[in-house]
Design a protein around this motif. Structure first.
Motif, short mmCIF file in Angstrom:
data_model
loop_
_atom_site.label_atom_id
_atom_site.label_comp_id
_atom_site.label_asym_id
_atom_site.label_seq_id
_atom_site.Cartn_x
_atom_site.Cartn_y
_atom_site.Cartn_z
N ILE A 147 1.08 -1.12 0.13
CA ILE A 147 0.29 -0.16 0.03
C ILE A 147 0.48 0.83 0.17
N ALA A 148 1.38 0.66 1.09
CA ALA A 148 2.94 2.17 1.03
C ALA A 148 3.66 2.38 -0.09
N THR B 104 1.95 9.99 -4.92
CA THR B 104 1.99 11.21 -4.60
C THR B 104 3.70 11.84 -4.38
N GLY B 105 4.00 10.24 -4.49
CA GLY B 105 5.94 10.65 -4.23
C GLY B 105 6.28 10.71 -2.95
N ILE B 106 5.03 10.24 -2.02
CA ILE B 106 5.53 10.05 -0.50
C ILE B 106 5.24 8.50 -0.02
#
Length: 775
Positions: free
Chosen positions: A111-112, A119-121
């Motif tokens: 998921i991350a 989002t790039g995060i």
């Protein structure tokens, strides 16, 4: 014999040298014993690293894809909640930094990573976004999160063989600390499980129980010696003497880097059991000589003269029996044989030098009273009972031999029907918490047994090769749907990431591979020329048994032959189930060959030593009977063959040959004195019978301690060993005595016939000479 008398005089005259040498050897042994490493139920314990099968498994699979997957199972109302996933991600990020961790897989990582692409995060997003990612993932993470109530973290670790015990324990401890660090919300269960934790728990339990079992073994042997060897002074002395030999053996074990596992541990009670007989024989003979009124020096030198060689012959023959185990293809069985061979030599040296030195010095400093020296011609009550038993059997020799043969034949047939325990998890306590946790994890996710198809090609990412992997996996799922639970390859993930279709060109395929998490791509692809198809077969090893697993592996080989890979692509089958099936084959087929090899070696050795066919056959024939009888014990006792009980033939050879040879040596010593075979055998049974019973009962009592082991494999071995010793004693005092008498009777008949033949020939020659001279 003069050389032996000089050896006896040297032993009695040099106590300081012997004791100092023993102390130095003990100190060195204690140093090396600390270097012994423990070994769990690992593949290396059962499969030879030199075999082609293991080379394929080790060099192609383990070195490129192999890892032990430790699992952290999380259970609760909703494991896909943002708070729970945040804890999982914290744990995963921490474990990524831990030394020796090869990779971490979790739903939180998936998921991350998806959030990072958007989002790039790299973080756990909102609950709405989590549900969206999970919905789009489809079945891609079903192996991590099958439902909202369960998820797991897979921590990739090097295989057990590449980590030291200290490194593995440190890694497992770091995993426990990481769980605390992650701070899971209340109400969620977190369980650390998997093969590494499971193996560590086995080693820890072995280390905690082995000492207790050996202590119980020693206590029961003390009881046996007090009950059956009380007719001599210092009746408990054989026990510390043999334990000294065991200490020296531990030193050799550390020096030679032999690991302590279930099989090598089981070798120690055997060494104690057989080795204590060496000490008992020397002790019993010196007591007998002293009871006849001999001086301490005479008794010591005569003991060396008449006991050292017979016991050495018994040792040599016993070594031949255990040497046969080295022909096994199972490493743990080979280690068992090595330990027994080393240990028995150490016990013999301790019994000959240390034991005799202590006895000589003790008798010299605390001489017997004259009344105590009086010796009854009837010997001990046990000796008298053995003598009457031998007499009874000799009088009914036909019935004894017929019954022994009938039971041996029935036992050999029953042995074929004895099953083999194929699931190594049944070797350990069923209530072991790590085993319960492992089974629970399998209940949730299904079995973890898997077969690997190793694929080699110039470029496995070529679309044609990827298409074959995908189609072959689907074919296995269709054709073997009753056994194949999942077939996963790099093509599975490429297809999932490309909208359910495989790309048509290599460039696009490699772009998708580069976008996959490294923990995923590295699990199924190594470079561009090596890949695997991981075929999950659930709990097939437990459910199918040995023969069923053999059929399943053959069916996969047939599938591979039917659905051939593209030209230039090599595919081979490997995996732990394939290896363990080979092990069970070795246990089934090899144990008979090992027993026959041991019998042949013993016969040849005895023939070389005695140069007498009767003396070579006498110890061998009763052992054939015992091996047959043990087949009945195994079958009707509901026992199964394991890597330990597969050594049964060598065990019978080791124990049975020792008793038979010691009886035979004393029999021929007495036969030379009295001339009559029956009288000689009665004296032998009386004089040495009590010592053999004391030795046998010490073994039986000692091995009774193994039955108390929480490990089923060791407990069953204890039962088998106790019965082997019981039957070895029974055949020694029944079948052996009958064979000894009948063979000597036949020898006398043959010698008389030869003598008559010579007389007849001489008479004929004499008459012929007279006729010639008369003419």
């Amino acid at each position: 014999m003069a050389d032996l008398e000089r050896l006896g005089e040297w032993i009695t005259g040099n106590p300081v040298i012997i004791i100092v040498a023993a102390v130095l050897l003990t100190l060195v042994s204690l140093h090396y014993a600390q270097q012994i490493e423990s070994q769990g139920m690992t593949t290396e314990a059962f499969v030879s690293k030199d075999s082609a099968l293991y080379q394929l498994y080790d060099h192609l699979y383990l070195e490129n894809f192999g890892s032990d997957g430790n699992m952290i199972l999380i259970e609760g109302d909703d494991v896909a909640g943002a708070e729970v996933l945040s804890s999982i991600l914290r744990l995963s990020d921490h474990m990524h930094q831990v030394e020796h961790v090869l990779g971490v897989q979790s739903a939180a990582d998936w998921i991350a990573d998806e959030e990072y692409k958007r989002t790039g995060i790299r973080q756990i997003p909102s609950q709405e976004r989590i549900d969206e990612i999970l919905a789009n993932a489809g079945t891609s993470i079903a192996h991590l999160m099958p439902d909202r109530g369960h998820t797991r973290i897979i921590i990739g670790m090097p295989t057990t063989s590449t980590l030291t015990e200290e490194q593995r324990n440190r890694l497992l401890l770091e995993t426990e600390n990481a769980v605390d660090y992650a701070e899971f919300p209340p109400g969620y269960g977190v369980t650390i499980t998997g093969d590494p934790s499971f193996q560590a728990a086995i080693v820890q339990m072995m280390n905690s129980t082995n000492g207790q079992i050996l202590a119980l073994c020693g206590l029961l042997m003390i009881v046996a010696l007090l009950l059956f060897f009380r007719h001599v002074r210092w009746s408990l002395l054989p026990l510390p003497v043999v334990l000294l030999g065991i200490v020296w053996t531990l030193g050799a074990m550390g020096l030679l880097h032999i690991r302590m596992g279930m099989t090598t541990f089981a070798a120690f009670p055997i060494m104690i059991g057989i080795g204590i007989d060496y000490a008992i024989q020397f002790h019993n003979r010196i007591d007998e000589e002293l009871s006849k009124g001999k001086s301490v020096l005479q008794a010591s030198t005569r003991t060396v003269k008449y006991v050292a060689i017979p016991v050495l012959v018994a040792l040599t023959v016993t070594e031949a029996g255990f040497f046969s185990l080295l022909s096994s293809s199972v490493p743990s069985t080979q280690d068992f044989g090595k330990m027994c061979m080393i240990g028995l030599v150490m016990c013999y040296l301790s019994a000959l030098f240390v034991n005799l030195t202590i006895l000589y010095q003790s008798e010299k400093r605390l001489p017997r009273k004259k009344m105590a020296a009086a010796h009854s011609e009837n010997g001990s009550p046990i000796g008298a009972f053995i003598e009457s038993t031998a007499t009874f059997c000799i009088e009914r020799w036909k019935a004894v031999l017929a019954l022994a043969l009938l039971l041996a034949l029935a036992g050999n047939y029953a042995d074929i029907l004895v099953p083999i325990e194929t699931n190594s998890q049944n070797y350990i306590p069923a209530d072991l918490p790590p085993l319960i946790d492992l089974k629970h994890m399998k209940d949730v996710y299904g079995g973890t047994d898997s077969i690997k198809f190793l694929i080699q090609a110039d470029d496995v990412t070529d679309p044609e090769n990827l298409k074959w992997m995908d189609e072959f996996g689907s074919y296995l799922m269709r054709s073997r749907e009753d056994r194949t639970e999942r077939a996963t390859s790099i093509a599975t993930y490429i297809k999932s990431a490309n909208g359910g279709e495989l790309p048509g060109d290599t460039t696009r395929a490699r772009e998708i591979i580069a976008s996959l998490p490294s923990s995923v791509s590295s699990a199924y692809l190594n470079g561009h020329n090596l890949a695997i198809i991981d075929v999950n077969i659930g709990n097939a090893q437990l459910n199918l048994g040995t023969e069923g697993m053999e059929r399943l592996v053959r069916s996969y080989e047939d599938d591979l032959a039917w659905h051939t890979p593209p030209p230039g692509v090599s595919v081979r089958i490997t995996g732990q189930p394939v290896l363990m099936t080979t092990v069970m084959d070795a246990l089934t087929e090899g144990r008979v060959e090992m027993s026959l090899l041991g019998l042949f070696l013993i016969f040849v050795l005895l023939l070389l030593i005695y140069r007498d066919l009767i003396r070579a056959l006498l110890p061998v024939l009763p052992m054939l009977v015992v091996i047959g009888w043990m087949g009945l014990v195994m079958y009707y006792g509901g026992l199964k063959y394991t890597p330990l009980t597969a050594t049964l033939g060598a065990l019978v050879l080791g124990v049975g040959s020792e008793y038979a040879i010691l009886m035979m040596e004393r029999f021929y010593e007495e036969l030379e004195n009295v001339g009559n075979p029956i009288d000689a055998l009665k004296i032998t049974a009386n004089r040495i019978g009590s010592a053999l019973v004391a030795s046998g009962m010490a073994v039986i009592f000692g091995f009774g301690a193994l039955i108390a082991s929480p490990f089923n494999i060791i407990s069953n071995f204890g039962v088998v060993t106790v019965m082997s010793v019981v039957l070895a004693l029974v055949t020694t005092f029944t079948v052996f005595v009958v064979l000894a008498i009948r063979m000597e009777v036949q020898r006398e008949v043959l010698e008389n016939a030869k003598l008559e033949m010579k007389r007849a020939i001489a008479l004929i020659n004499n008459q012929r000479w007279r006729r010639i001279n008369g003419n």
